[in-house]
Design an enzyme around this catalytic site. Structure first.
Site, PDB file in Angstrom:
ATOM      1  N   ASN A 175     -22.803 -14.472  48.321  1.00 16.31           N
ATOM      2  CA  ASN A 175     -23.140 -14.978  49.656  1.00 16.31           C
ATOM      3  C   ASN A 175     -24.534 -15.600  49.573  1.00 16.31           C
ATOM      4  O   ASN A 175     -25.525 -14.892  49.526  1.00 16.31           O
ATOM      5  CB  ASN A 175     -23.109 -13.823  50.665  1.00 16.31           C
ATOM      6  CG  ASN A 175     -23.557 -14.259  52.053  1.00 16.31           C
ATOM      7  OD1 ASN A 175     -23.751 -15.449  52.302  1.00 16.31           O
ATOM      8  ND2 ASN A 175     -23.718 -13.295  52.948  1.00 16.31           N
ATOM      9  N   TRP A 176     -24.556 -16.924  49.567  1.00 16.18           N
ATOM     10  CA  TRP A 176     -25.849 -17.616  49.403  1.00 16.18           C
ATOM     11  C   TRP A 176     -26.664 -17.665  50.691  1.00 16.18           C
ATOM     12  O   TRP A 176     -27.800 -18.139  50.688  1.00 16.18           O
ATOM     13  CB  TRP A 176     -25.611 -19.040  48.879  1.00 16.18           C
ATOM     14  CG  TRP A 176     -25.191 -19.097  47.438  1.00 16.18           C
ATOM     15  CD1 TRP A 176     -25.185 -18.055  46.546  1.00 16.18           C
ATOM     16  CD2 TRP A 176     -24.733 -20.249  46.711  1.00 16.18           C
ATOM     17  NE1 TRP A 176     -24.744 -18.485  45.311  1.00 16.18           N
ATOM     18  CE2 TRP A 176     -24.463 -19.836  45.384  1.00 16.18           C
ATOM     19  CE3 TRP A 176     -24.519 -21.579  47.050  1.00 16.18           C
ATOM     20  CZ2 TRP A 176     -23.993 -20.711  44.403  1.00 16.18           C
ATOM     21  CZ3 TRP A 176     -24.052 -22.453  46.074  1.00 16.18           C
ATOM     22  CH2 TRP A 176     -23.793 -22.018  44.763  1.00 16.18           C
ATOM     23  N   LYS A 177     -26.060 -17.268  51.801  1.00 15.28           N
ATOM     24  CA  LYS A 177     -26.760 -17.279  53.096  1.00 15.28           C
ATOM     25  C   LYS A 177     -27.390 -18.664  53.327  1.00 15.28           C
ATOM     26  O   LYS A 177     -26.791 -19.675  52.946  1.00 15.28           O
ATOM     27  CB  LYS A 177     -27.766 -16.131  53.145  1.00 15.28           C
ATOM     28  CG  LYS A 177     -27.085 -14.792  52.810  1.00 15.28           C
ATOM     29  CD  LYS A 177     -27.927 -13.573  53.088  1.00 15.28           C
ATOM     30  CE  LYS A 177     -27.144 -12.321  52.720  1.00 15.28           C
ATOM     31  NZ  LYS A 177     -27.883 -11.085  52.993  1.00 15.28           N
ATOM     32  N   GLU A 234     -25.608  -9.817  59.470  1.00 11.98           N
ATOM     33  CA  GLU A 234     -26.538 -10.780  60.072  1.00 11.98           C
ATOM     34  C   GLU A 234     -25.889 -11.481  61.275  1.00 11.98           C
ATOM     35  O   GLU A 234     -26.573 -11.802  62.250  1.00 11.98           O
ATOM     36  CB  GLU A 234     -27.016 -11.776  59.000  1.00 11.98           C
ATOM     37  CG  GLU A 234     -28.000 -11.103  58.051  1.00 11.98           C
ATOM     38  CD  GLU A 234     -27.909 -11.546  56.601  1.00 11.98           C
ATOM     39  OE1 GLU A 234     -27.402 -12.648  56.327  1.00 11.98           O
ATOM     40  OE2 GLU A 234     -28.351 -10.760  55.729  1.00 11.98           O
ATOM     41  N   GLU A 287     -21.034  -3.065  53.702  1.00 13.02           N
ATOM     42  CA  GLU A 287     -22.424  -3.454  53.494  1.00 13.02           C
ATOM     43  C   GLU A 287     -23.311  -2.650  54.445  1.00 13.02           C
ATOM     44  O   GLU A 287     -23.474  -3.043  55.615  1.00 13.02           O
ATOM     45  CB  GLU A 287     -22.612  -4.949  53.766  1.00 13.02           C
ATOM     46  CG  GLU A 287     -21.838  -5.837  52.824  1.00 13.02           C
ATOM     47  CD  GLU A 287     -22.499  -7.200  52.667  1.00 13.02           C
ATOM     48  OE1 GLU A 287     -22.789  -7.566  51.515  1.00 13.02           O
ATOM     49  OE2 GLU A 287     -22.755  -7.879  53.673  1.00 13.02           O
ATOM     50  N   GLY A 314     -30.776  -6.785  51.508  1.00 14.19           N
ATOM     51  CA  GLY A 314     -32.036  -7.499  51.328  1.00 14.19           C
ATOM     52  C   GLY A 314     -33.259  -6.589  51.294  1.00 14.19           C
ATOM     53  O   GLY A 314     -34.389  -7.060  51.428  1.00 14.19           O
ATOM     54  N   SER A 373     -28.233  -5.147  48.181  1.00 14.42           N
ATOM     55  CA  SER A 373     -29.190  -5.012  47.081  1.00 14.42           C
ATOM     56  C   SER A 373     -28.527  -4.763  45.724  1.00 14.42           C
ATOM     57  O   SER A 373     -29.029  -4.008  44.899  1.00 14.42           O
ATOM     58  CB  SER A 373     -30.222  -3.926  47.395  1.00 14.42           C
ATOM     59  OG  SER A 373     -31.008  -4.310  48.518  1.00 14.42           O
ATOM     60  N   GLY A 407     -26.006 -10.948  47.734  1.00 16.24           N
ATOM     61  CA  GLY A 407     -26.857 -11.945  48.357  1.00 16.24           C
ATOM     62  C   GLY A 407     -27.907 -12.435  47.369  1.00 16.24           C
ATOM     63  O   GLY A 407     -27.647 -13.278  46.505  1.00 16.24           O
ATOM     64  N   GLY A 408     -29.106 -11.899  47.483  1.00 16.70           N
ATOM     65  CA  GLY A 408     -30.261 -12.376  46.710  1.00 16.70           C
ATOM     66  C   GLY A 408     -29.996 -12.592  45.222  1.00 16.70           C
ATOM     67  O   GLY A 408     -30.375 -13.635  44.667  1.00 16.70           O
TER      68      GLY A 408
HETATM   69  P1  13P Z   1     -28.496  -8.694  49.288  1.00 21.00           P
HETATM   70  O1  13P Z   1     -27.664  -8.637  48.025  1.00 21.00           O
HETATM   71  O2  13P Z   1     -29.554  -9.747  49.257  1.00 21.00           O
HETATM   72  O3  13P Z   1     -28.990  -7.336  49.678  1.00 21.00           O
HETATM   73  O4  13P Z   1     -27.491  -9.164  50.475  1.00 21.00           O
HETATM   74  C1  13P Z   1     -26.280  -8.515  50.602  1.00 21.00           C
HETATM   75  C2  13P Z   1     -25.450  -9.273  51.554  1.00 21.00           C
HETATM   76  O5  13P Z   1     -25.733  -9.331  52.743  1.00 21.00           O
HETATM   77  C3  13P Z   1     -24.274  -9.986  51.028  1.00 21.00           C
HETATM   78  O6  13P Z   1     -23.459 -10.436  52.066  1.00 21.00           O
END
Ligand code: 13P
Length: 255
Positions: A12-14, A101, A174, A180, A219, A240-241
């Site tokens: 998920n690149w957000k 989010e 999640e 994050g 994370s 994500g990150g």
């Molecule tokens: P992180 O991996 O940055 O914690 O984000 C997780 C996430 O929200 C994936 O959808």
């Protein structure tokens, strides 16, 4: 992991990586990740980079693509929004729904999440339904109750209308406090929530739900990915990150 479900690794690149950066990412990633038939890799670029990312991966049909959001309505005067039909037309096969989010930053409700799930399914997009508790809910011992409530609210309408649509579903657990923050759930915490989700899916949809993969997100890094993947009940990861760097994302995909 059961033998029947191959791990699903989803990025998920957000709101990161525009068309130029997404193209450069894929060039670097593709040389680090050779096609594997023992896992499914899904990328969720931003809507604006979706086409560029797909083009950059045109030679790699093993990679799947999804969008990060759709609007619940079929079409209409919703400036800035993307419909399920448009996402499908652009090549998306998955859509994130109910991400924390969307719920906690954009104020989306369980009811809106349910509408999006149904709209996605009606257009051949597999919903990746995200559920997860806030830290105060975990500390109050409400983790299972929260995720089961979110799950039931999002899926009951779909089950009533079209139980077969459930077959394409993916769930992502999640925990909000792990997203994050660098604070990953332990494999035991993940297993425990996944057990509650699996049981609730069984109550909702019977044994037909056994094949629905349940991913963990929050994370995840190249260092903790394989321990989390080995946790009982964890069928994949939503990242994500650590999915923004082609090297660490390739290491996670190869974990
Ligand atoms: P992180 O991996 O940055 O914690 O984000 C997780 C996430 O929200 C994936 O959808």
């Amino acid at each position: 992991m059961t033998d029947l479900r191959r791990p699903v690794l989803a990025a998920n690149w957000k709101m990161n990586l525009g068309p130029t950066a997404a193209t450069a990412f894929l060039e670097a990633f593709l040389v680090r990740y050779a096609p594997r038939d023992d896992r499914t890799v899904i990328l969720f670029p931003s809507a604006i980079a979706f086409g560029a990312a797909r083009s950059a991966a045109a030679a790699r049909p093993d990679l799947q693509f999804g969008v990060q959001n759709i609007h619940a309505a079929e079409k209409g005067a919703f400036t800035g929004e993307t419909s399920a039909a448009m996402a499908h037309d652009a090549g998306a096969r998955y859509v994130l729904v109910g991400h924390s989010e969307r719920r906690h930053v954009f104020g989306e409700t369980d009811a809106q999440t349910a509408e999006k799930v149904r709209r996605a399914a009606a257009h051949g997009l597999a919903p990746v339904l995200c559920v997860g508790e806030k830290i105060e809910e975990r500390e109050a011992g409400q983790t299972d109750a929260v995720v089961v409530r979110q799950l039931r609210a999002a899926l009951e309408g779909l089950v009533a209308e079209d139980a077969t649509a459930l077959r394409s579903l993916v769930i992502a657990y999640e925990p909000v406090w792990a997203i994050g923050t660098g604070r990953t759930a332990t494999p035991q915490d993940a297993s425990s929530a996944h057990r509650a989700i699996r049981a609730a899916l069984g109550d909702l949809a019977g044994s037909g739900s056994d094949e629905i993969p349940i991913l963990y997100g929050g994370s995840v890094t190249a260092s903790n990915a394989s321990a989390l993947l080995q946790a009982p009940g964890v069928d994949g990861l939503l990242v994500g990150g650590a999915s923004l760097d082609p090297e660490s994302w390739a290491a996670i995909c190869n974990a």
